[in-house]
Scaffold this motif. Structure first.
Motif, short mmCIF file in Angstrom:
data_model
loop_
_atom_site.label_atom_id
_atom_site.label_comp_id
_atom_site.label_asym_id
_atom_site.label_seq_id
_atom_site.Cartn_x
_atom_site.Cartn_y
_atom_site.Cartn_z
N VAL A 1 -4.87 8.25 7.27
CA VAL A 1 -4.41 7.57 6.06
C VAL A 1 -3.66 6.29 6.42
N ILE A 2 -2.75 6.37 7.38
CA ILE A 2 -2.00 5.17 7.74
C ILE A 2 -2.89 4.17 8.47
N GLU A 3 -3.89 4.67 9.18
CA GLU A 3 -4.87 3.76 9.80
C GLU A 3 -5.59 2.95 8.73
N LYS A 4 -5.98 3.62 7.64
CA LYS A 4 -6.66 2.94 6.53
C LYS A 4 -5.74 1.91 5.89
N ALA A 5 -4.46 2.24 5.74
CA ALA A 5 -3.51 1.33 5.10
C ALA A 5 -3.35 0.04 5.91
N VAL B 1 0.86 -1.18 0.00
CA VAL B 1 0.00 0.00 0.00
C VAL B 1 0.89 1.23 0.00
N VAL B 2 0.66 2.13 -0.95
CA VAL B 2 1.43 3.36 -1.07
C VAL B 2 0.58 4.53 -0.55
N LEU B 3 1.16 5.33 0.34
CA LEU B 3 0.44 6.47 0.93
C LEU B 3 0.87 7.76 0.24
N VAL B 4 -0.12 8.59 -0.14
CA VAL B 4 0.17 9.86 -0.79
C VAL B 4 -0.70 10.96 -0.19
N GLY B 5 -0.29 12.20 -0.43
CA GLY B 5 -1.04 13.35 0.05
C GLY B 5 -0.59 14.62 -0.65
N ARG B 6 -1.04 15.75 -0.14
CA ARG B 6 -0.75 17.05 -0.77
C ARG B 6 0.74 17.39 -0.76
N TRP B 7 1.55 16.66 0.01
CA TRP B 7 2.99 16.92 0.07
C TRP B 7 3.78 15.77 -0.55
N THR B 8 3.09 15.02 -1.43
CA THR B 8 3.75 14.04 -2.31
C THR B 8 4.01 14.77 -3.61
N GLY B 9 5.29 15.07 -3.91
CA GLY B 9 5.57 15.95 -5.03
C GLY B 9 6.46 15.37 -6.10
N SER B 10 6.16 15.69 -7.35
CA SER B 10 7.02 15.44 -8.50
C SER B 10 7.38 13.95 -8.60
N GLU C 1 -0.62 14.85 -12.91
CA GLU C 1 -1.10 15.84 -11.96
C GLU C 1 -2.59 15.71 -11.66
N GLN C 2 -3.31 14.90 -12.45
CA GLN C 2 -4.74 14.70 -12.20
C GLN C 2 -5.04 13.39 -11.48
N PHE C 3 -4.01 12.62 -11.19
CA PHE C 3 -4.23 11.32 -10.55
C PHE C 3 -4.77 11.49 -9.13
N VAL C 4 -5.83 10.75 -8.83
CA VAL C 4 -6.41 10.72 -7.49
C VAL C 4 -6.53 9.26 -7.07
N PRO C 5 -6.10 8.89 -5.87
CA PRO C 5 -6.18 7.49 -5.45
C PRO C 5 -7.60 6.95 -5.46
N LYS C 6 -7.74 5.73 -5.90
CA LYS C 6 -9.04 5.07 -5.85
C LYS C 6 -9.52 4.95 -4.41
N HIS C 7 -8.59 4.66 -3.52
CA HIS C 7 -8.92 4.57 -2.09
C HIS C 7 -8.64 5.94 -1.46
N TYR C 8 -9.61 6.82 -1.62
CA TYR C 8 -9.47 8.22 -1.19
C TYR C 8 -9.83 8.32 0.29
N VAL C 9 -8.98 9.00 1.04
CA VAL C 9 -9.24 9.21 2.47
C VAL C 9 -9.41 10.71 2.70
N LYS C 10 -10.62 11.16 2.85
CA LYS C 10 -10.88 12.57 3.11
C LYS C 10 -10.47 12.90 4.54
N GLN C 11 -9.58 13.84 4.69
CA GLN C 11 -9.07 14.18 6.01
C GLN C 11 -10.18 14.84 6.84
N GLN C 12 -10.42 14.29 8.01
CA GLN C 12 -11.47 14.79 8.90
C GLN C 12 -10.91 15.48 10.14
N THR C 13 -9.64 15.20 10.43
CA THR C 13 -9.05 15.74 11.65
C THR C 13 -7.53 15.81 11.52
N ASN C 14 -6.91 16.72 12.27
CA ASN C 14 -5.46 16.69 12.36
C ASN C 14 -5.00 16.09 13.69
#
Length: 411
Positions: free
Chosen positions: A401-405, A317-326, A383-396
Motif C-alpha cells: 500500500v505504501i509502495e503504491k502511495a 494520499v491517505v492510506l487505509v486498511g482493515r485496521w482503520t476504524g471509526s 462502512e461501505q466506502f472502498v478506496p477507488k485506488h484499491y490495493v489487493k494484498q498479495q503478500t505479508n
C-alpha cells in the motif's frame, strides 16, 4: 478530559475485578437485560437492517439469567446478546478474561464458503516467515472452522447468512483473551501447517505519530491516537516541518480504536481554505409526545470542517486498511469527500454509525450503541466506502500500500 478507550477499559476492569466476590443479584441482572433490550430497540440506528427477532432475544437471554453465578457470567450474557447484531461498533465498556477480543491481526473473507486470509496487519507487525495471504483456515484450536462458527455463542442470528458468517469467523480469529489461537492453515502452495496466531508481534508505538520525508515526499503515520487531544499539536508540528514537500502520505492504517471528531477536524482543517463538508449524519427522531402514535421524522445534516493554520498545498494520499476504524474511517471519507486527498488501500474496519454511551442501572459499566448513521458527502454509508485506488494484498512480506502511495506521488 477524554480517555482512550483502551485506558478506559483497563480502569473498568479494575472496578469489575473488585466486584467478583459480591453475590449476584439476579433480579437486577434481569432489569439491566431489559434496559439493554429497550435501548437497542429504541436507539440502535441499524435495528431494522439487522433483522434480529426481539422476542427471540428476550426469551433466550431471559432464560439464561437464572443460571448466572458471577458478575463475569453477567458480562458474557450481555456480550453475547450484543454479538447477535454482528456489529463491531456495538460493544460493552468492559470485558472478562473469557470475553472475545475486539479484533485480530489478520482478516478472513469467505470465498466460495471457505474462510481465506485476505488481509494481514502488515504495516503494524514484525516480519513473518510464513506467507499468510491466501491461506485457507481449516481449523482453530483443533476444531473444524465451520463447526466453530456454528458453536459461536449466539442464538437468534442466521449463521448461514454470508455477512453474519464472515463476521463470526473474524470474531473467532480475535479469540478469547484467555485462550490460545492455533490455526490449521492450507497455504497457497497447498501445504497444511499449524500457525499460532499469537506469534504475530504487533508493534507498540511510543509516540502519538511518526513522520519523516523521502526525497520530496513527506509522510505522517497516526499511531492509534485519534482519541487523544494532544495529537492535534503533534500533527501541527509534523506538518509544519513537511510544509514545503510536493506531496504527503497520511497513514491511517493503525487507527483501530477510533477516536474523536476534535482530532479529525483539527487534522483536516490544515488542508482546506474554506469551510467544507466532510460527512453527513442521518438520525431518526421520535416525538416527545406519544412517540408510539406520532410518525418518525428523519433528520439529515452535513458536518463541515473549518480551515485553521497554514494550509498544506501539496498533493495528499491517505492510506487505509482493515485496521482503520471509526474516526479513522471518518477521516478517510472526509478527505475523499472534500476532494483533498486520494485514498489508497482496502476496505476499512467498517465500524458503522455515530456512537453514544449508555449506562446500566445496576452495573458500574455500560455499553456503546450507534445512534446515528454516517455517510460520505456523496451519500455512500461510511462502512461501505472502498478506496477507488484499491490495493489487493498479495503478500505479508512487504508494504504494497505504501509502495503504491509513493509511486503515485512520485509521478
Amino acid at each position: 478530559m477524554k480517555l482512550n478507550i483502551l485506558i478506559y477499559l483497563l480502569l473498568i476492569q479494575t472496578v469489575f475485578a473488585q466486584s467478583q466476590n459480591r453475590t449476584l443479584d439476579l433480579p437486577k441482572v434481569e432489569e439491566d437485560l431489559n434496559m439493554l433490550l429497550d435501548d437497542l430497540s429504541n436507539n440502535y440506528a441499524y435495528w431494522e437492517e439487522k433483522k434480529i427477532d426481539i422476542n427471540c432475544l428476550r426469551e433466550h437471554y431471559s432464560q439464561k439469567v437464572a443460571g448466572l453465578k458471577t458478575e463475569a457470567d453477567a458480562v458474557l450474557l450481555f456480550e453475547y446478546l450484543l454479538d447477535e447484531f454482528y456489529d463491531s461498533h456495538l460493544i460493552l465498556n468492559t470485558n472478562t478474561p473469557t470475553s472475545f477480543r475486539l479484533y485480530a491481526p489478520i482478516y478472513a473473507q469467505l470465498i466460495n464458503g471457505k474462510p481465506i486470509i485476505s488481509n494481514v496487519w502488515q504495516s503494524q507487525m514484525e516480519p513473518l516467515e510464513v506467507e499468510l495471504i491466501g491461506a485457507e483456515i481449516q481449523q482453530i484450536n483443533g476444531v473444524n472452522f465451520d463447526q466453530a462458527i456454528e458453536h459461536f455463542p449466539t442464538h437468534c442470528q442466521d449463521k448461514n447468512d454470508p455477512i453474519v458468517r464472515e463476521w463470526i469467523a473474524n470474531k473467532l480469529l480475535a479469540g478469547r483473551y484467555n485462550e490460545k489461537r492455533v490455526l490449521t492453515l492450507k497455504l497457497r502452495n497447498q501445504k497444511v501447517v499449524p500457525f499460532d496466531l499469537d506469534e504475530i508481534v504487533v508493534k507498540k508505538e511510543a509516540h502519538l505519530l511518526d513522520f519523516g520525508q523521502k526525497k520530496n515526499i513527506g509522510w505522517i503515520r497516526i499511531n492509534n491516537s485519534l482519541g487523544q487531544d494532544a495529537l492535534v499539536n503533534a500533527f501541527d508540528s509534523a506538518l509544519n516541518v513537511l510544509s514545503e514537500t510536493q506531496g504527503l502520505v497520511l497513514d491511517l492504517r493503525n487507527t483501530v480504536d477510533g477516536g474523536d471528531t476534535y482530532e479529525a477536524r483539527g487534522i483536516m482543517g490544515r488542508f482546506i481554505q474554506e469551510p467544507t463538508p466532510y460527512q453527513m449524519h442521518a438520525y431518526v427522531e421520535k416525538a416527545y409526545d406519544n412517540p408510539v402514535q406520532n410518525p418518525l421524522i428523519k433528520r439529515l445534516w452535513m458536518e463541515l470542517v473549518v480551515p485553521r493554520g497554514k494550509v498544506y498545498q501539496g498533493k495528499v494520499v491517505v492510506l487505509v486498511g482493515r485496521w482503520t476504524g471509526s474516526m479513522g474511517e471518518g477521516l478517510a471519507i472526509g478527505f475523499d469527500g472534500m476532494k483533498r486527498a486520494t485514498v489508497v488501500g482496502t476496505e476499512m474496519e467498517r465500524l458503522a454509525g455515530e456512537i453514544e454511551f449508555f449506562p446500566f442501572q445496576h452495573r458500574s459499566y455500560g455499553y456503546r450503541l450507534p445512534v446515528a448513521k454516517l455517510f460520505h458527502v456523496a451519500g455512500t454509508p461510511r462502512e461501505q466506502f472502498v478506496p477507488k485506488h484499491y490495493v489487493k494484498q498479495q503478500t505479508n512480506k512487504r508494504d504494497e500500500v505504501i509502495e503504491k502511495a509513493f509511486e503515485m506521488l512520485a509521478k
